[in-house]
Design a protein around this motif. Structure first.
Motif, PDB file in Angstrom:
ATOM      1  N   ILE A 118       7.632   5.012   8.712  1.00 21.34           N
ATOM      2  CA  ILE A 118       7.601   6.385   8.226  1.00 21.34           C
ATOM      3  C   ILE A 118       8.712   6.609   7.210  1.00 21.34           C
ATOM      4  O   ILE A 118       9.884   6.316   7.471  1.00 21.34           O
ATOM      5  CB  ILE A 118       7.756   7.382   9.396  1.00 21.34           C
ATOM      6  N   LYS A 119       8.354   7.122   6.068  1.00 22.54           N
ATOM      7  CA  LYS A 119       9.332   7.456   5.031  1.00 22.54           C
ATOM      8  C   LYS A 119       9.622   8.947   5.110  1.00 22.54           C
ATOM      9  O   LYS A 119       8.709   9.768   5.260  1.00 22.54           O
ATOM     10  CB  LYS A 119       8.805   7.072   3.647  1.00 22.54           C
ATOM     11  N   GLU A 120      10.881   9.305   5.037  1.00 22.91           N
ATOM     12  CA  GLU A 120      11.317  10.695   5.149  1.00 22.91           C
ATOM     13  C   GLU A 120      12.458  10.887   4.161  1.00 22.91           C
ATOM     14  O   GLU A 120      13.236   9.955   3.924  1.00 22.91           O
ATOM     15  CB  GLU A 120      11.771  10.957   6.591  1.00 22.91           C
ATOM     16  N   PRO A 121      12.591  12.042   3.551  1.00 19.93           N
ATOM     17  CA  PRO A 121      13.591  12.232   2.501  1.00 19.93           C
ATOM     18  C   PRO A 121      15.003  11.785   2.865  1.00 19.93           C
ATOM     19  O   PRO A 121      15.737  11.283   2.009  1.00 19.93           O
ATOM     20  CB  PRO A 121      13.536  13.745   2.252  1.00 19.93           C
ATOM     21  N   LYS A 122      15.409  11.935   4.133  1.00 16.94           N
ATOM     22  CA  LYS A 122      16.790  11.591   4.489  1.00 16.94           C
ATOM     23  C   LYS A 122      16.982  10.100   4.762  1.00 16.94           C
ATOM     24  O   LYS A 122      18.100   9.616   4.865  1.00 16.94           O
ATOM     25  CB  LYS A 122      17.229  12.421   5.698  1.00 16.94           C
ATOM     26  N   THR A 123      15.880   9.370   4.918  1.00 22.67           N
ATOM     27  CA  THR A 123      15.978   7.916   5.100  1.00 22.67           C
ATOM     28  C   THR A 123      16.213   7.263   3.745  1.00 22.67           C
ATOM     29  O   THR A 123      15.496   7.541   2.793  1.00 22.67           O
ATOM     30  CB  THR A 123      14.684   7.354   5.719  1.00 22.67           C
ATOM     31  N   SER A 124      17.219   6.379   3.658  1.00 28.88           N
ATOM     32  CA  SER A 124      17.530   5.755   2.371  1.00 28.88           C
ATOM     33  C   SER A 124      16.458   4.748   1.990  1.00 28.88           C
ATOM     34  O   SER A 124      15.819   4.136   2.853  1.00 28.88           O
ATOM     35  CB  SER A 124      18.893   5.059   2.412  1.00 28.88           C
ATOM     36  N   ARG A 125      16.265   4.557   0.706  1.00 28.30           N
ATOM     37  CA  ARG A 125      15.309   3.579   0.203  1.00 28.30           C
ATOM     38  C   ARG A 125      15.707   2.178   0.655  1.00 28.30           C
ATOM     39  O   ARG A 125      14.856   1.341   0.959  1.00 28.30           O
ATOM     40  CB  ARG A 125      15.289   3.652  -1.324  1.00 28.30           C
ATOM     41  N   GLU A 126      17.012   1.934   0.743  1.00 31.54           N
ATOM     42  CA  GLU A 126      17.498   0.617   1.144  1.00 31.54           C
ATOM     43  C   GLU A 126      17.132   0.309   2.587  1.00 31.54           C
ATOM     44  O   GLU A 126      16.768  -0.811   2.931  1.00 31.54           O
ATOM     45  CB  GLU A 126      19.020   0.556   0.962  1.00 31.54           C
ATOM     46  N   THR A 127      17.213   1.338   3.454  1.00 33.85           N
ATOM     47  CA  THR A 127      16.810   1.154   4.853  1.00 33.85           C
ATOM     48  C   THR A 127      15.351   0.733   4.937  1.00 33.85           C
ATOM     49  O   THR A 127      15.000  -0.224   5.641  1.00 33.85           O
ATOM     50  CB  THR A 127      17.020   2.461   5.644  1.00 33.85           C
ATOM     51  N   VAL A 128      14.506   1.434   4.227  1.00 40.46           N
ATOM     52  CA  VAL A 128      13.078   1.118   4.228  1.00 40.46           C
ATOM     53  C   VAL A 128      12.837  -0.275   3.676  1.00 40.46           C
ATOM     54  O   VAL A 128      12.078  -1.070   4.248  1.00 40.46           O
ATOM     55  CB  VAL A 128      12.293   2.177   3.419  1.00 40.46           C
ATOM     56  N   ASP A 129      13.511  -0.618   2.577  1.00 44.02           N
ATOM     57  CA  ASP A 129      13.299  -1.922   1.940  1.00 44.02           C
ATOM     58  C   ASP A 129      13.691  -3.067   2.862  1.00 44.02           C
ATOM     59  O   ASP A 129      12.971  -4.064   2.987  1.00 44.02           O
ATOM     60  CB  ASP A 129      14.088  -2.008   0.635  1.00 44.02           C
ATOM     61  N   VAL A 130      14.871  -2.937   3.503  1.00 40.78           N
ATOM     62  CA  VAL A 130      15.348  -4.017   4.380  1.00 40.78           C
ATOM     63  C   VAL A 130      14.414  -4.193   5.570  1.00 40.78           C
ATOM     64  O   VAL A 130      14.019  -5.318   5.914  1.00 40.78           O
ATOM     65  CB  VAL A 130      16.790  -3.740   4.849  1.00 40.78           C
ATOM     66  N   LEU A 131      14.039  -3.090   6.209  1.00 45.13           N
ATOM     67  CA  LEU A 131      13.169  -3.201   7.380  1.00 45.13           C
ATOM     68  C   LEU A 131      11.768  -3.652   6.992  1.00 45.13           C
ATOM     69  O   LEU A 131      11.145  -4.445   7.713  1.00 45.13           O
ATOM     70  CB  LEU A 131      13.110  -1.866   8.118  1.00 45.13           C
ATOM     71  N   GLU A 132      11.264  -3.155   5.881  1.00 43.62           N
ATOM     72  CA  GLU A 132       9.928  -3.561   5.449  1.00 43.62           C
ATOM     73  C   GLU A 132       9.881  -5.060   5.189  1.00 43.62           C
ATOM     74  O   GLU A 132       8.949  -5.756   5.611  1.00 43.62           O
ATOM     75  CB  GLU A 132       9.524  -2.792   4.187  1.00 43.62           C
ATOM     76  N   ASP A 133      10.908  -5.573   4.525  1.00 38.85           N
ATOM     77  CA  ASP A 133      10.959  -7.007   4.231  1.00 38.85           C
ATOM     78  C   ASP A 133      11.078  -7.824   5.517  1.00 38.85           C
ATOM     79  O   ASP A 133      10.375  -8.825   5.701  1.00 38.85           O
ATOM     80  CB  ASP A 133      12.134  -7.297   3.298  1.00 38.85           C
ATOM     81  N   PHE A 134      11.949  -7.397   6.433  1.00 36.03           N
ATOM     82  CA  PHE A 134      12.147  -8.137   7.676  1.00 36.03           C
ATOM     83  C   PHE A 134      10.881  -8.136   8.531  1.00 36.03           C
ATOM     84  O   PHE A 134      10.474  -9.180   9.057  1.00 36.03           O
ATOM     85  CB  PHE A 134      13.308  -7.523   8.465  1.00 36.03           C
ATOM     86  N   CYS A 135      10.265  -6.969   8.673  1.00 32.56           N
ATOM     87  CA  CYS A 135       9.061  -6.883   9.509  1.00 32.56           C
ATOM     88  C   CYS A 135       7.899  -7.660   8.912  1.00 32.56           C
ATOM     89  O   CYS A 135       7.081  -8.219   9.641  1.00 32.56           O
ATOM     90  CB  CYS A 135       8.684  -5.418   9.713  1.00 32.56           C
ATOM     91  N   ASP A 136       7.833  -7.712   7.597  1.00 31.40           N
ATOM     92  CA  ASP A 136       6.795  -8.475   6.905  1.00 31.40           C
ATOM     93  C   ASP A 136       7.036  -9.973   7.065  1.00 31.40           C
ATOM     94  O   ASP A 136       6.207 -10.704   7.633  1.00 31.40           O
ATOM     95  CB  ASP A 136       6.800  -8.059   5.430  1.00 31.40           C
ATOM     96  N   VAL A 137       8.189 -10.445   6.618  1.00 28.55           N
ATOM     97  CA  VAL A 137       8.441 -11.890   6.546  1.00 28.55           C
ATOM     98  C   VAL A 137       8.751 -12.490   7.908  1.00 28.55           C
ATOM     99  O   VAL A 137       8.188 -13.516   8.292  1.00 28.55           O
ATOM    100  CB  VAL A 137       9.590 -12.178   5.559  1.00 28.55           C
ATOM    101  N   ARG A 138       9.648 -11.851   8.665  1.00 25.33           N
ATOM    102  CA  ARG A 138      10.114 -12.459   9.911  1.00 25.33           C
ATOM    103  C   ARG A 138       9.228 -12.125  11.110  1.00 25.33           C
ATOM    104  O   ARG A 138       9.019 -12.972  11.984  1.00 25.33           O
ATOM    105  CB  ARG A 138      11.553 -12.018  10.198  1.00 25.33           C
ATOM    106  N   LEU A 139       8.724 -10.888  11.169  1.00 21.66           N
ATOM    107  CA  LEU A 139       7.897 -10.504  12.321  1.00 21.66           C
ATOM    108  C   LEU A 139       6.406 -10.667  12.069  1.00 21.66           C
ATOM    109  O   LEU A 139       5.601 -10.536  12.981  1.00 21.66           O
ATOM    110  CB  LEU A 139       8.192  -9.057  12.731  1.00 21.66           C
TER     111      LEU A 139
END
Length: 771
Positions: free
Chosen positions: A160-181
């Motif tokens: 979930i993307k929300e205005p207060k969540t940083s773009r970097e947080t989303v990018d790091v988790l998206e990459d980790f969940c994609d590649v590693r999980l």
């Protein structure tokens, strides 16, 4: 902000929390699994410890290997919460109550680093409410990561993307969940149920209520919303049994409380009496006494029964055969009750999905992806609309005086997806088409096929150019079973790649890499006693696989799903393997009364005999192979396949299926420079002494009824091959000699009526016969 995630904490050890912890551990990451402390002073970690123990024996298994279990450390909130200071990501998976989550976050915030990412697995509480009262740093590092159950096997992860969540947080988790999980990450808006459950539970609710209204049986509903829709055979009612009937009202009530009363979900919602009574009587689905379906034991046999939605009585469940089930629009046009039911449900669901853009997702691709990965639909809602015809669909809605979502009006006579200059594009809210983008490192053969034609092809296989001097051999027979056309294409591909490419990968995007040899063809040939033809097929197969092994270029096989029998033998003869983590690999021929004869016995015994890390002598190695093949052992993950030596330690494992082809291509290219085929190996096999020892164990199993007399006959042939036949231990066995032993044993078995009974039974039931 952290660049990598090396340690993870999961807060909550229930079914979802423990499953998420297991999948993180499967990725090679250390996990701290915490839950409430037990009242017993000496067993304060018991909730987390018991969750880990349950997962050890669960089926399907949450863990991919014993090593993964060791990466999970249990603890409790009182004593161990401060340990999260060492974690890069904390995942909260506790009870779905806002005040309890917020209280935990307040404690958590005292211990975490300023760079620690925090997420919740909630699917019912809005993100902006979860972070109320938290610091700016906490809010910046916080998001929702909604896993689907079971976390190991379900590929969808809604973020979930929300205005207060940083773009970097989303990018790091998206990459980790994609590649590693290995997850298919779909970015969603912060709305109730996100995408998957918003549409998926609306579909289940609509299907159930409409069936009740129209007098459609559970078997009929599941037959319609199965194969014709590209939906798993559980359909509507079977899926509710799987999810748990007691959860259906809870989900519905939560959605109803969160959505506007004018939303179609709320306007259509109700809890039928038959469902209430089933739950009250303990019929909560597969986890209870049964649900819409149940197994009734009578006279030592199990009879599948289904409930009559009108009377609440159970009756034997009978299969439903639908007309025109491969033509979706024709099914919608049927004038009978089933055609009307299909249209009523599908029109509601597809209209609802179209009305939710951009509320739940900014584009149709996210919605289609969520339904395909979260509910295992073959086609998403907008892909189904393209199959039906969007303009036809709109016209039918208008004739019935029903409202038409603006997106459906906007697409007009066009389609939601199109191919333009070799690229897949989707229709946007702006009324224009944009390219469907893949994440960096993802390569799909389906995309390659939009831009090119096969180098060579026949009815069962094709060779594709995937650039950079690498060719891709694709199987596309039914279940990718190995047949003469595939064998011919392997030989043609070896010639073609030798002349015009650097390397070959063997890969396809079917559900399974290969279900093995085409045993239907073998049965037909055996029934008409064409023994010379069968002999020729096996001998040619051996020479084909041998040519693959000694090809003058690297061959990388790329399994996903089942790689059984002849499919497994492709892997065993390849230079290397890049396997999807969810690969189920095995030599299963004894299940149909045969032994591996395309080099499977030869290759596996060679691997065990030359494995420098094994303990014991030749008899121990051969015993391992005898047990593995004789018991038709199938590795339940790529990690487990290494334990059986179906895969070697240096073979690669990819968590995300969409990255599999790119990883395999990279592996193949890394091997090109100075490549030389392997040197032939000769083995010293122990002969009759070892054979006697192997067969004593089988005799004991026959004596206690755990193996049949014919199992013993098959085992004799297998032991003869694995121990080198009539040769002495001082003799060296060449590959060709072992091939000959396999071939002779296979021909003796295929001529036995009991083997033909086993093949016929497998074809009819999909299950092995122990005759």
């Amino acid at each position: 902000m952290i660049l990598d995630i090396k340690n993870v904490a999961v807060l909550g050890s229930g079914v979802m929390g423990s499953g998420i912890a297991a999948q993180v551990a499967n990725a090679g990451i250390s996990v701290l699994l915490l839950d409430m402390p037990s009242v017993h002073e000496n067993k304060k970690n018991s909730l987390a410890e018991e969750a880990i123990e349950r997962m050890r024996s669960a089926d399907p298994a949450p863990f991919m290997s014993p090593e993964a279990i060791k990466r999970v450390t249990p603890g409790n909130f009182d004593d161990d919460l401060e340990k999260v200071k060492n974690c890069d990501w904390v995942i909260e998976v506790i009870v779905e109550k806002l005040e309890i989550k917020q209280a935990l976050y307040a404690k958590l915030e005292k211990f975490i680093k300023s760079t620690t990412l925090v997420s919740s697995n909630t699917s019912t509480i809005p993100l902006h409410k979860l972070i109320e009262g938290r610091s700016e740093t906490f809010q910046k590092n916080f998001t929702i990561t909604h896993f689907f159950n079971p976390p190991r096997y379900m590929r969808l992860l809604e973020m979930i993307k929300e205005p207060k969540t940083s773009r970097e947080t989303v990018d790091v988790l998206e990459d980790f969940c994609d590649v590693r999980l290995g997850k298919g990450v779909v970015l969603c808006n912060d709305t109730p149920g996100f995408i998957g459950n918003r549409i998926g539970t609306f579909w289940l609710q609509t299907g159930m209520l409409t069936a009740l209204d129209m007098g459609v049986s559970v078997e009929e509903a599941d037959a319609i919303f199965g194969r014709p829709m590209g939906i798993p055979k559980t359909g509507i009612f079977g899926l509710m049994d799987l999810v748990g009937l007691d959860l259906i009202p809870l989900i519905g009530q939560s959605m109803k409380a969160s959505l506007s009363p004018e939303d179609s979900y709320c306007r259509n919602y109700s809890e039928p009496d038959v469902l209430k009574k089933m739950i009250a009587d303990g019929y909560t689905g597969r986890k209870g006494k049964g649900g819409f379906y149940r197994l009734n034991k009578e006279n030592n046999s199990k009879i599948k029964e289904s409930i009559n939605l009108q009377t609440g009585q159970y009756h034997p469940s009978l299969p439903v055969k639908l007309p025109l089930q491969d033509n979706l629009r024709a099914l919608l046009l049927l004038p009978d009750r089933l055609g009307q039911y299909t249209w009523k449900v599908l029109s509601e669901v597809l209209s609802y999905a179209a009305s939710l853009v951009p509320e739940i997702s900014d584009h149709i691709v996210g919605i289609d992806t969520a339904m395909k990965l979260g509910y295992n639909w073959k086609y998403g809602p907008f892909e189904l609309l393209d199959k039906i015809g969007a303009s036809w669909f709109v016209e039918k809605l208008k004739k019935e005086g029903r409202s038409v979502p603006s997106l459906l009006e906007k697409v007009g006579e066009n389609t939601f997806y199109r191919v333009q200059t070799g690229r897949l594009q989707y229709f946007t809210l702006k009324g224009v088409y944009e390219d469907v983008h893949r994440r960096p490192g993802q390569l799909l053969l389906s995309d390659v096929k939009l831009q090119s034609k096969p180098v060579i092809q026949n009815g069962s296989a094709s060779l594709w150019d995937i650039d950079d001097g690498v060719a891709c051999l694709e199987f596309h027979s039914k279940m990718n079973t190995i047949d003469p056309d595939i064998m011919a294409m392997i030989r043609q591909s070896i010639d073609e790649v030798s002349k015009n490419f650097k390397a070959l990968v063997i890969y396809n995007e079917g559900t399974n890499f290969s279900a093995g040899a085409n045993i239907g063809l073998a049965l037909f040939t055996a029934n008409v006693a064409l023994w010379p033809l069968i002999y020729q097929m096996i001998a040619e197969g051996q020479q084909t696989y041998k040519a693959l092994k000694y090809a003058p270029f690297p061959v990388v096989s790329v399994p996903s799903g089942m790689a059984l029998g002849g499919g497994c033998e492709v892997l065993l003869h390849s230079t290397a393997v890049q396997a999807h983590a969810e690969s189920y690999i095995g030599l299963v021929e004894v299940g149909v009364g045969l032994i591996p004869a395309w080099g499977g016995c030869k290759e596996l015994v060679t691997r065990w005999m030359t494995n420098h890390q094994r303990s014991g002598g030749a008899l121990v190695a051969i015993g391992k192979v005898f047990e593995t093949i004789g018991m038709a052992k199938v590795a339940k993950s790529a990690a487990e396949a290494r334990e059986f030596l179906y895969l070697r330690p240096e073979d690669g494992i990819t968590m995300n299926r969409d990255r599999l082809l790119a990883d395999a291509k990279a592996k193949a290219l890394s091997m090109v420079k100075n490549y030389n085929p392997p040197e032939p190996q000769e083995l010293s096999l122990p002969g009759s002494t070892a054979r006697t020892a192997l067969l004593m164990a089988v005799k004991a199993l026959v004596k206690i009824g755990k193996a049949s007399p014919y199992d013993e006959e098959i085992s004799k042939k297998l032991a003869f091959v694995l121990t080198g036949g009539a040769a002495d231990i001082t003799d060296k066995q060449t590959e060709d000699q072992l091939y000959k032993l396999e071939l002779d044993a296979f021909m003796m078995l295929i001529k036995n009526p009991k083997t033909l009974e086993r093949i016929e039974h497998m074809l009819e039931t999909g299950k092995p016969l122990r005759n």
